[in-house]
Design an enzyme around this catalytic site. Structure first.
Site, PDB file in Angstrom:
ATOM      1  CG  LEU A 106      39.496 111.363  51.019  1.00  0.00           C
ATOM      2  CD1 LEU A 106      38.325 110.552  51.594  1.00  0.00           C
ATOM      3  CD2 LEU A 106      39.018 112.262  49.885  1.00  0.00           C
ATOM      4  CB  ALA A 107      43.692 116.430  53.555  1.00  0.00           C
ATOM      5  NE  ARG A 166      39.337 111.872  68.637  1.00  0.00           N
ATOM      6  CZ  ARG A 166      39.746 110.603  68.559  1.00  0.00           C
ATOM      7  NH1 ARG A 166      40.379 110.054  69.577  1.00  0.00           N
ATOM      8  NH2 ARG A 166      39.518 109.908  67.485  1.00  0.00           N
ATOM      9  CB  THR A 175      34.770 109.261  52.950  1.00  0.00           C
ATOM     10  OG1 THR A 175      33.721 108.277  53.114  1.00  0.00           O
ATOM     11  CG2 THR A 175      35.492 109.413  54.277  1.00  0.00           C
ATOM     12  CG  ASN A 202      96.832 125.815  68.920  1.00  0.00           C
ATOM     13  OD1 ASN A 202      95.916 126.273  69.598  1.00  0.00           O
ATOM     14  ND2 ASN A 202      97.452 124.689  69.213  1.00  0.00           N
ATOM     15  CB  ALA A 234      91.315 128.724  75.991  1.00  0.00           C
ATOM     16  CE1 TYR A 264      76.129 143.024  62.061  1.00  0.00           C
ATOM     17  CE2 TYR A 264      75.617 142.863  64.397  1.00  0.00           C
ATOM     18  CZ  TYR A 264      75.251 143.206  63.105  1.00  0.00           C
ATOM     19  OH  TYR A 264      74.005 143.728  62.866  1.00  0.00           O
TER      20      TYR A 264
HETATM   21  C1  UD1 Z   1      36.248 106.021  57.326  1.00  0.00           C
HETATM   22  C2  UD1 Z   1      35.506 104.887  56.614  1.00  0.00           C
HETATM   23  C3  UD1 Z   1      35.583 103.633  57.475  1.00  0.00           C
HETATM   24  C4  UD1 Z   1      37.016 103.277  57.768  1.00  0.00           C
HETATM   25  C5  UD1 Z   1      37.733 104.478  58.398  1.00  0.00           C
HETATM   26  C6  UD1 Z   1      39.199 104.194  58.553  1.00  0.00           C
HETATM   27  C7  UD1 Z   1      33.708 105.929  55.383  1.00  0.00           C
HETATM   28  C8  UD1 Z   1      32.260 106.243  55.354  1.00  0.00           C
HETATM   29  N1  UD1 Z   1      34.146 105.283  56.440  1.00  0.00           N
HETATM   30  O1  UD1 Z   1      35.596 106.273  58.551  1.00  0.00           O
HETATM   31  O2  UD1 Z   1      34.965 102.540  56.808  1.00  0.00           O
HETATM   32  O3  UD1 Z   1      37.090 102.153  58.614  1.00  0.00           O
HETATM   33  O4  UD1 Z   1      37.597 105.643  57.572  1.00  0.00           O
HETATM   34  O5  UD1 Z   1      39.768 105.235  59.284  1.00  0.00           O
HETATM   35  O6  UD1 Z   1      34.414 106.228  54.430  1.00  0.00           O
HETATM   36  N2  UD1 Z   1      37.268 113.285  55.223  1.00  0.00           N
HETATM   37  C9  UD1 Z   1      37.091 114.340  54.374  1.00  0.00           C
HETATM   38  N3  UD1 Z   1      35.846 114.844  54.213  1.00  0.00           N
HETATM   39  C10 UD1 Z   1      34.750 114.335  54.829  1.00  0.00           C
HETATM   40  C11 UD1 Z   1      34.942 113.257  55.692  1.00  0.00           C
HETATM   41  C12 UD1 Z   1      36.209 112.745  55.868  1.00  0.00           C
HETATM   42  O7  UD1 Z   1      38.041 114.828  53.784  1.00  0.00           O
HETATM   43  O8  UD1 Z   1      33.658 114.859  54.598  1.00  0.00           O
HETATM   44  C13 UD1 Z   1      38.601 112.721  55.400  1.00  0.00           C
HETATM   45  C14 UD1 Z   1      39.141 112.886  56.813  1.00  0.00           C
HETATM   46  O9  UD1 Z   1      39.916 114.055  56.895  1.00  0.00           O
HETATM   47  C15 UD1 Z   1      40.010 111.652  56.977  1.00  0.00           C
HETATM   48  C16 UD1 Z   1      39.320 110.617  56.109  1.00  0.00           C
HETATM   49  O10 UD1 Z   1      38.519 111.343  55.187  1.00  0.00           O
HETATM   50  O11 UD1 Z   1      41.314 111.856  56.478  1.00  0.00           O
HETATM   51  C17 UD1 Z   1      38.470 109.670  56.904  1.00  0.00           C
HETATM   52  O12 UD1 Z   1      37.543 110.363  57.651  1.00  0.00           O
HETATM   53  P1  UD1 Z   1      37.153 109.910  59.119  1.00  0.00           P
HETATM   54  O13 UD1 Z   1      36.053 110.758  59.584  1.00  0.00           O
HETATM   55  O14 UD1 Z   1      38.372 109.778  59.921  1.00  0.00           O
HETATM   56  O15 UD1 Z   1      36.674 108.412  58.861  1.00  0.00           O
HETATM   57  P2  UD1 Z   1      35.261 107.801  59.004  1.00  0.00           P
HETATM   58  O16 UD1 Z   1      34.343 108.401  58.011  1.00  0.00           O
HETATM   59  O17 UD1 Z   1      34.870 107.754  60.398  1.00  0.00           O
END
Ligand code: UD1
Ligand code: CA
Length: 454
Positions: free
Chosen positions: A8-9, A15, A80, A375, A378, A385
């Protein structure tokens, strides 16, 4: 068993206050996402699917050469669970799926192995226990310690917020089960998001055991949301690398002032002073000594060589028993044989330097083939070039180039010849002779010092 990894990225990383997408920020010279991808590869995942966000073209471009990656776009970040759903069409139907985060860079393959093993036939989640799990999803267990569900911090009541076991986010189950559960997940919660974590309660309802594993170290599951967290993880990672080298017998003057951005392989009794940076692939032979404040990038240094303070070596090879620096610069293509001395403010670029040759002070050796026992005085420079083309300078074995010589390439200084100090040499010189090319010194007996006027 076939393993697919979903990373997931899609997160924005506001921030970080940066124009660079968060997952492209480097940790020890490799992007956060690149590190996660490397770990997925180490797990021998047969497929790696990256969920990237709207406008994430920059991310895709950064991995344009990595043809083993599949990409799933998540246009809107709806949670997520929604993110994993975007990946599922690209996942093998019969695969076990491991979910990782692109912004949690230090997770180790060993810890993930344990999670994948635990998930077999059910669902595995990686959790950690800390004093204060504020912000994270909490693991809710029944009186017998069985996992019931995960509650997100924002949805949790006071008692649930007191739970110290938190969800790292890493989870594994079969593709079939995940897609079944995710199709049932709703977004009726504080954040109006489709939570991946809701699949835990669904698994329990299906009568499946939810197994939990822990990472070997808490830093493995720490994420990067700010530059401060990135810097903290960088130091943790560097300390780990340093500890590994210390255990192998490398003498690090101070493991806290030492950076490897790539791989550093060391022989026996290697000593590294403070504030050195090693980038790319660096190999140091037995008993090599690196002085303070040196930078070595894609360099091989053979046994017993000393690199003294403030030297910068890039894409170069250095033989055994050489003395480099202080303040030496080896640029790409510098290839030094054994027993070569390159001293202060000497720059060597794209040149071979033969055994036992020396250039101890203030010189430029570029596009040159220097023999052995040469050698170079200096202030001597090779003029390689002409503003359009680069030409080579050949300095054969045993040559002595006096101070402040200018060697205009293409030119060959033949074996055992001498070049007088201050000469500008633009024609080949014969072997075994002294060549001087400078205006004759004259003294003027009738000369009078000037007098002040008026
Ligand atoms: C999530 C978990 C939480 C956990 C925490 C750890 C869920 C609902 N919650 O929190 O239980 O303790 O991670 O850090 O899963 N991302 C996407 N698409 C989205 C949302 C997120 O790709 O729509 C990716 C973000 O880029 C990140 C990761 O998922 O790499 C987690 O997202 P983030 O918002 O940091 O975590 P939470 O949902 O707050
Ligand atoms: Ca997070």
């Amino acid at each position: 068993m076939k393993l697919n990894v979903v990373v997931l990225a899609a997160g924005q990383g506001k921030r970080m206050h940066s124009d660079l997408p968060k997952v492209l920020h480097p940790l020890a010279g490799r992007s956060l996402l690149g590190r996660v991808v490397d770990t997925a590869r180490a797990l021998e995942a047969s497929k790696i699917v990256i969920v990237y966000g709207h406008g994430g073209e920059q991310v895709r471009t950064a991995f344009a050469n990595d043809t083993d990656l599949a990409w799933a776009e998540q246009e809107e970040q709806l949670g997520t669970g929604h993110a994993v759903m975007q990946a599922l069409p690209l996942v093998d139907k019969d695969a076990e799926v491991l979910v990782l985060y692109g912004d949690v860079p230090l997770i180790r393959a060993e810890s993930l192995h344990a999670l994948v093993k635990a998930s077999h036939g059910g669902l595995g989640i990686m959790t950690a226990v800390v004093a204060d799990a504020s912000g994270y999803g909490r693991i809710v267990r029944d009186g017998r310690g069985r996992v019931l569900r995960i509650v997100e911090h924002k949805d949790a009541n006071e008692a649930e917020r007191a739970i110290r076991e938190w969800n790292t986010g890493f989870l594994a189950s079969s593709a079939a089960r995940l897609s079944g559960w995710l199709s049932r997940v709703k977004n009726e919660n504080a954040q109006k998001e489709y939570y991946l974590t809701d699949v835990i309660a669904l698994a329990v309802a299906d009568g499946l055991a939810v197994k939990t594993t822990h990472p070997a170290h808490v830093w493995e599951v720490e994420g990067v949301n700010s530059r401060r967290q990135l810097a903290e993880l960088e130091r943790i990672h560097q300390r780990e690398v340093a500890n590994g080298l210390l255990e192998q017998g490398v003498a690090l003057a101070d493991p806290a002032r030492f950076d490897v951005r790539g791989t550093l392989a060391c022989g026996r009794d290697v000593a590294i002073d403070v504030n050195c940076v090693f980038e790319g692939t660096v190999r140091l032979g037995d008993r090599v000594k690196i002085g303070p404040n040196c930078v070595l990038k894609n360099v091989t240094v053979a046994a017993d060589t000393q690199v003294n303070a403030y030297s910068l070596l890039e894409e170069a090879t250095v033989g055994a028993n050489c003395r480099i620096g202080p303040y030496a610069r080896l640029r790409p293509g510098a290839a030094l044989a054994d027993e070569v001395h390159i001293g202060n403010f000497v720059e060597v670029k794209n040149s071979r330097i033969g055994k036992g040759s020396k250039s101890n002070h203030l010189a430029y050796v570029g596009d040159s083939d220097v023999g052995s026992k040469v050698n170079i005085g200096a202030g001597t420079i090779t003029c390689n070039y002409d503003g359009v083309n680069k030409s080579r300078t050949v300095i054969e074995d045993g040559v002595f180039v006096g101070s402040n010589a200018t060697l205009v390439a293409p030119v060959t200084i033949a074996k055992d010849s001498y070049i007088g100090a201050g000469s500008t040499i633009s024609k080949d010189t014969p072997p075994g002779q002294l060549t001087v090319a400078r205006s004759k010194q004259v003294s003027i007996p009738s000369w009078k010092p000037p007098k002040k006027k008026g």
